[in-house]
Write a protein that holds these residues in place. Structure first.
Motif, PDB file in Angstrom:
ATOM      1  N   GLY A 211      -7.587  -5.737 -11.697  1.00 38.12           N
ATOM      2  CA  GLY A 211      -8.374  -6.761 -12.428  1.00 38.12           C
ATOM      3  C   GLY A 211      -9.279  -7.578 -11.505  1.00 38.12           C
ATOM      4  O   GLY A 211      -8.846  -8.276 -10.432  1.00 38.12           O
ATOM      5  N   GLY A 212     -10.480  -7.459 -11.831  1.00 41.63           N
ATOM      6  CA  GLY A 212     -11.647  -8.188 -11.026  1.00 41.63           C
ATOM      7  C   GLY A 212     -11.733  -9.675 -11.941  1.00 41.63           C
ATOM      8  O   GLY A 212     -10.784 -10.047 -12.486  1.00 41.63           O
ATOM      9  N   THR A 239      -0.054 -12.161  -4.610  1.00 39.42           N
ATOM     10  CA  THR A 239      -1.385 -11.522  -4.295  1.00 39.42           C
ATOM     11  C   THR A 239      -2.027 -11.189  -5.475  1.00 39.42           C
ATOM     12  O   THR A 239      -1.456 -10.758  -6.290  1.00 39.42           O
ATOM     13  CB  THR A 239      -1.048 -10.443  -3.096  1.00 39.42           C
ATOM     14  OG1 THR A 239      -0.074  -9.738  -3.659  1.00 39.42           O
ATOM     15  CG2 THR A 239      -0.609 -10.910  -1.999  1.00 39.42           C
ATOM     16  N   PHE A 240      -3.387 -11.087  -5.499  1.00 37.87           N
ATOM     17  CA  PHE A 240      -4.212 -10.760  -6.674  1.00 37.87           C
ATOM     18  C   PHE A 240      -4.892  -9.706  -6.022  1.00 37.87           C
ATOM     19  O   PHE A 240      -6.077  -9.793  -5.653  1.00 37.87           O
ATOM     20  CB  PHE A 240      -5.075 -11.741  -7.208  1.00 37.87           C
ATOM     21  CG  PHE A 240      -4.353 -12.968  -8.274  1.00 37.87           C
ATOM     22  CD1 PHE A 240      -4.289 -12.684  -9.542  1.00 37.87           C
ATOM     23  CD2 PHE A 240      -3.248 -13.593  -7.473  1.00 37.87           C
ATOM     24  CE1 PHE A 240      -3.973 -13.715 -10.312  1.00 37.87           C
ATOM     25  CE2 PHE A 240      -2.649 -14.267  -8.369  1.00 37.87           C
ATOM     26  CZ  PHE A 240      -2.700 -14.307  -9.862  1.00 37.87           C
ATOM     27  N   THR A 241      -4.248  -8.305  -5.867  1.00 38.15           N
ATOM     28  CA  THR A 241      -4.728  -7.555  -4.984  1.00 38.15           C
ATOM     29  C   THR A 241      -6.320  -6.991  -5.017  1.00 38.15           C
ATOM     30  O   THR A 241      -7.309  -7.225  -4.261  1.00 38.15           O
ATOM     31  CB  THR A 241      -4.142  -6.073  -5.092  1.00 38.15           C
ATOM     32  OG1 THR A 241      -2.537  -6.561  -4.968  1.00 38.15           O
ATOM     33  CG2 THR A 241      -4.319  -5.235  -3.912  1.00 38.15           C
ATOM     34  N   THR A 242      -6.803  -6.544  -6.494  1.00 40.94           N
ATOM     35  CA  THR A 242      -8.168  -6.098  -6.507  1.00 40.94           C
ATOM     36  C   THR A 242      -9.065  -7.160  -6.694  1.00 40.94           C
ATOM     37  O   THR A 242     -10.348  -7.182  -5.732  1.00 40.94           O
ATOM     38  CB  THR A 242      -8.186  -5.599  -8.020  1.00 40.94           C
ATOM     39  OG1 THR A 242      -7.252  -4.169  -7.942  1.00 40.94           O
ATOM     40  CG2 THR A 242      -9.614  -4.998  -8.282  1.00 40.94           C
ATOM     41  N   LEU A 243      -8.693  -8.647  -7.022  1.00 39.20           N
ATOM     42  CA  LEU A 243      -9.685  -9.512  -7.085  1.00 39.20           C
ATOM     43  C   LEU A 243      -9.748 -10.051  -5.755  1.00 39.20           C
ATOM     44  O   LEU A 243     -11.147 -10.280  -5.222  1.00 39.20           O
ATOM     45  CB  LEU A 243      -8.809 -10.633  -7.960  1.00 39.20           C
ATOM     46  CG  LEU A 243      -9.539 -11.904  -7.826  1.00 39.20           C
ATOM     47  CD1 LEU A 243     -10.906 -11.927  -8.601  1.00 39.20           C
ATOM     48  CD2 LEU A 243      -8.753 -13.012  -8.449  1.00 39.20           C
ATOM     49  N   GLU A 244      -8.793 -10.182  -5.006  1.00 41.25           N
ATOM     50  CA  GLU A 244      -9.120 -10.446  -3.301  1.00 41.25           C
ATOM     51  C   GLU A 244      -9.794  -9.314  -2.564  1.00 41.25           C
ATOM     52  O   GLU A 244     -10.478  -9.641  -1.622  1.00 41.25           O
ATOM     53  CB  GLU A 244      -7.632 -10.573  -2.782  1.00 41.25           C
ATOM     54  CG  GLU A 244      -6.861 -11.789  -3.484  1.00 41.25           C
ATOM     55  CD  GLU A 244      -5.506 -12.096  -2.941  1.00 41.25           C
ATOM     56  OE1 GLU A 244      -4.916 -11.492  -2.028  1.00 41.25           O
ATOM     57  OE2 GLU A 244      -4.779 -12.831  -3.616  1.00 41.25           O
ATOM     58  N   ILE A 247     -13.570 -10.142  -4.021  1.00 37.23           N
ATOM     59  CA  ILE A 247     -14.130 -11.532  -3.679  1.00 37.23           C
ATOM     60  C   ILE A 247     -13.702 -12.294  -2.627  1.00 37.23           C
ATOM     61  O   ILE A 247     -13.991 -13.176  -2.116  1.00 37.23           O
ATOM     62  CB  ILE A 247     -14.292 -12.058  -4.937  1.00 37.23           C
ATOM     63  CG1 ILE A 247     -12.975 -12.949  -5.204  1.00 37.23           C
ATOM     64  CG2 ILE A 247     -15.011 -11.653  -6.239  1.00 37.23           C
ATOM     65  CD1 ILE A 247     -12.956 -13.816  -6.510  1.00 37.23           C
ATOM     66  N   GLY A 248     -12.415 -11.743  -2.129  1.00 42.72           N
ATOM     67  CA  GLY A 248     -11.803 -12.336  -0.707  1.00 42.72           C
ATOM     68  C   GLY A 248     -10.750 -13.386  -1.454  1.00 42.72           C
ATOM     69  O   GLY A 248     -10.907 -13.663  -2.337  1.00 42.72           O
ATOM     70  N   THR A 249      -9.901 -13.733  -0.530  1.00 39.19           N
ATOM     71  CA  THR A 249      -8.667 -14.334  -0.880  1.00 39.19           C
ATOM     72  C   THR A 249      -8.874 -15.773  -1.133  1.00 39.19           C
ATOM     73  O   THR A 249      -8.599 -16.291  -2.014  1.00 39.19           O
ATOM     74  CB  THR A 249      -7.551 -14.401   0.386  1.00 39.19           C
ATOM     75  OG1 THR A 249      -7.084 -12.876   0.718  1.00 39.19           O
ATOM     76  CG2 THR A 249      -6.204 -15.054   0.026  1.00 39.19           C
ATOM     77  N   ASP A 250      -9.684 -16.450  -0.096  1.00 37.75           N
ATOM     78  CA  ASP A 250     -10.072 -17.721  -0.534  1.00 37.75           C
ATOM     79  C   ASP A 250     -10.898 -17.976  -1.807  1.00 37.75           C
ATOM     80  O   ASP A 250     -10.591 -18.840  -2.599  1.00 37.75           O
ATOM     81  CB  ASP A 250     -10.893 -18.455   0.713  1.00 37.75           C
ATOM     82  CG  ASP A 250     -10.149 -18.566   1.907  1.00 37.75           C
ATOM     83  OD1 ASP A 250      -8.879 -18.536   1.700  1.00 37.75           O
ATOM     84  OD2 ASP A 250     -10.460 -18.672   2.973  1.00 37.75           O
ATOM     85  N   ALA A 276       2.049  -5.202  -2.761  1.00 37.06           N
ATOM     86  CA  ALA A 276       2.070  -4.580  -1.366  1.00 37.06           C
ATOM     87  C   ALA A 276       3.653  -4.023  -0.889  1.00 37.06           C
ATOM     88  O   ALA A 276       4.583  -4.769  -1.228  1.00 37.06           O
ATOM     89  CB  ALA A 276       1.519  -5.412  -0.271  1.00 37.06           C
ATOM     90  N   PRO A 277       3.778  -2.955  -0.397  1.00 32.60           N
ATOM     91  CA  PRO A 277       4.996  -2.471   0.140  1.00 32.60           C
ATOM     92  C   PRO A 277       5.781  -3.297   1.325  1.00 32.60           C
ATOM     93  O   PRO A 277       6.805  -3.266   1.442  1.00 32.60           O
ATOM     94  CB  PRO A 277       4.724  -1.011   1.085  1.00 32.60           C
ATOM     95  CG  PRO A 277       3.356  -1.281   1.415  1.00 32.60           C
ATOM     96  CD  PRO A 277       2.839  -2.303   0.498  1.00 32.60           C
ATOM     97  N   ASN A 278       5.130  -4.329   1.854  1.00 34.02           N
ATOM     98  CA  ASN A 278       5.712  -5.408   2.688  1.00 34.02           C
ATOM     99  C   ASN A 278       6.027  -6.846   2.020  1.00 34.02           C
ATOM    100  O   ASN A 278       6.224  -7.658   2.508  1.00 34.02           O
ATOM    101  CB  ASN A 278       4.939  -5.717   3.935  1.00 34.02           C
ATOM    102  CG  ASN A 278       3.528  -6.460   3.666  1.00 34.02           C
ATOM    103  OD1 ASN A 278       3.090  -6.356   2.172  1.00 34.02           O
ATOM    104  ND2 ASN A 278       2.790  -6.733   4.539  1.00 34.02           N
ATOM    105  N   SER A 279       6.086  -6.824   0.860  1.00 33.50           N
ATOM    106  CA  SER A 279       6.353  -8.012  -0.110  1.00 33.50           C
ATOM    107  C   SER A 279       7.609  -8.292   0.123  1.00 33.50           C
ATOM    108  O   SER A 279       8.724  -7.475  -0.029  1.00 33.50           O
ATOM    109  CB  SER A 279       5.940  -7.865  -1.604  1.00 33.50           C
ATOM    110  OG  SER A 279       4.474  -7.634  -1.769  1.00 33.50           O
TER     111      SER A 279
END
Length: 293
Positions: A211-212, A239-244, A247-250, A276-279
């Motif tokens: 999701g963008g 985390t919002f994987t695709t969104l971040e 456009i970046g995390t911030d 993420a696999p480290n979640s």
């Protein structure tokens, strides 16, 4: 931070392994078989549902049969915890077939993530049972060694390693309440049903894989129009994987805050919970205190 408490496992304990959502694909089947060996090496005794390694069209993968297999694990007094290894789209199919009173009488931790958000919140809403937002296949992925250490520390010794989350406040300084929620898209499958969690004063956690900006915005708008953000006591963002990625995390955090639009609502963000696999893990239905005392 105030940490929740989860019953610990003991060597020799039986644990149930299920797939309440989509059938596992080939890679996931490989991971599941590796995971069974890992659990046995931890002196646990995994018991698998019939549908775990079945093809998508197998009779044992009907919604009713998947629900029956899950209920069998709840009814079995030897089973001390249940781990769902699936994800995808189909977990909400089983909700009408679950016996929530049986589950209430036989509470045990249920672990799952992503599409299992539907089951985690239904268990809380209908049976008052806590669950864990976490994918156990992380134990055999690229961060497997660290994940096995975190899981073992939490599951066997009651330590906080797996639950110890770093939160950054975007609004406010403190929030406390029972955690609900999970994956944004999947949580919205419960809208308008008796399985949607009670929001009043609770802390809503949200994360997303796909999701963008447009898709995340429309999902958040649905929650807003349902009155969710005016009723919760705080908003937790994973985390919002695709969104971040787009456009970046911030910028993603700023966009989400703008759509939510509640200036008095405490909002905190972490990069430690998501797909993420480290979640790390979050306990749905447990009381959390986050921020300044």
């Amino acid at each position: 931070m105030k940490y929740p408490v989860l019953p610990t496992l003991l060597p020799g304990d039986v644990v149930g392994i299920v797939a309440c959502s989509n059938a596992l694909n080939l890679q996931q089947v490989i991971e599941a078989k590796q995971l069974l060996s890992v659990l046995e090496s931890m002196s646990l005794r995994p018991v698998c549902s019939d549908s775990l390694l079945s093809a998508p069209d197998a009779p044992e993968r009907s919604p009713r049969r998947r629900a029956e297999q899950l209920l069998q694990l709840y009814a079995n007094p030897e089973v001390k915890a249940i781990f769902d290894l699936s994800g995808g789209d189909l977990a909400n199919e089983i909700l009408p077939f679950l016996d929530y009173e049986l589950i209430r009488r036989n509470p045990k931790p249920f672990w799952g993530y992503s599409d299992l958000t539907t089951v985690l919140n239904a268990l809380l809403q209908k049976s008052s049972c806590r669950s864990v937002l976490y994918q156990l296949r992380n134990l055999v992925k690229e961060n497997g060694e660290t994940q096995r250490r975190l899981f073992g520390s939490a599951a066997f010794y009651g330590k906080n390693d797996l639950w110890d989350i770093n939160w950054k406040f975007l609004q406010g300084r403190r929030m406390q309440g029972k955690v609900i929620g999970g994956n944004l898209r999947c949580l919205l499958k419960l809208a308008g049903t008796p399985y949607f969690p009670d929001c009043d004063g609770n802390l809503l956690f949200l994360e997303s894989l796909g999701g963008g900006p447009e898709l995340v915005t429309t999902h958040l708008c649905q929650l807003k129009q349902m009155g969710v953000f005016s009723r919760i006591g705080g908003l937790l963002l994973g985390t919002f994987t695709t969104l971040e990625q787009q456009i970046g995390t911030d910028a993603a955090s700023s966009m989400i805050g703008s759509v939510v639009g509640c200036r008095e609502l405490p909002i905190a963000k972490t990069q430690q919970i998501g797909h993420a696999p480290n979640s790390k893990a979050l306990l749905i239905g447990s009381e959390y205190g986050i921020g300044e005392e």
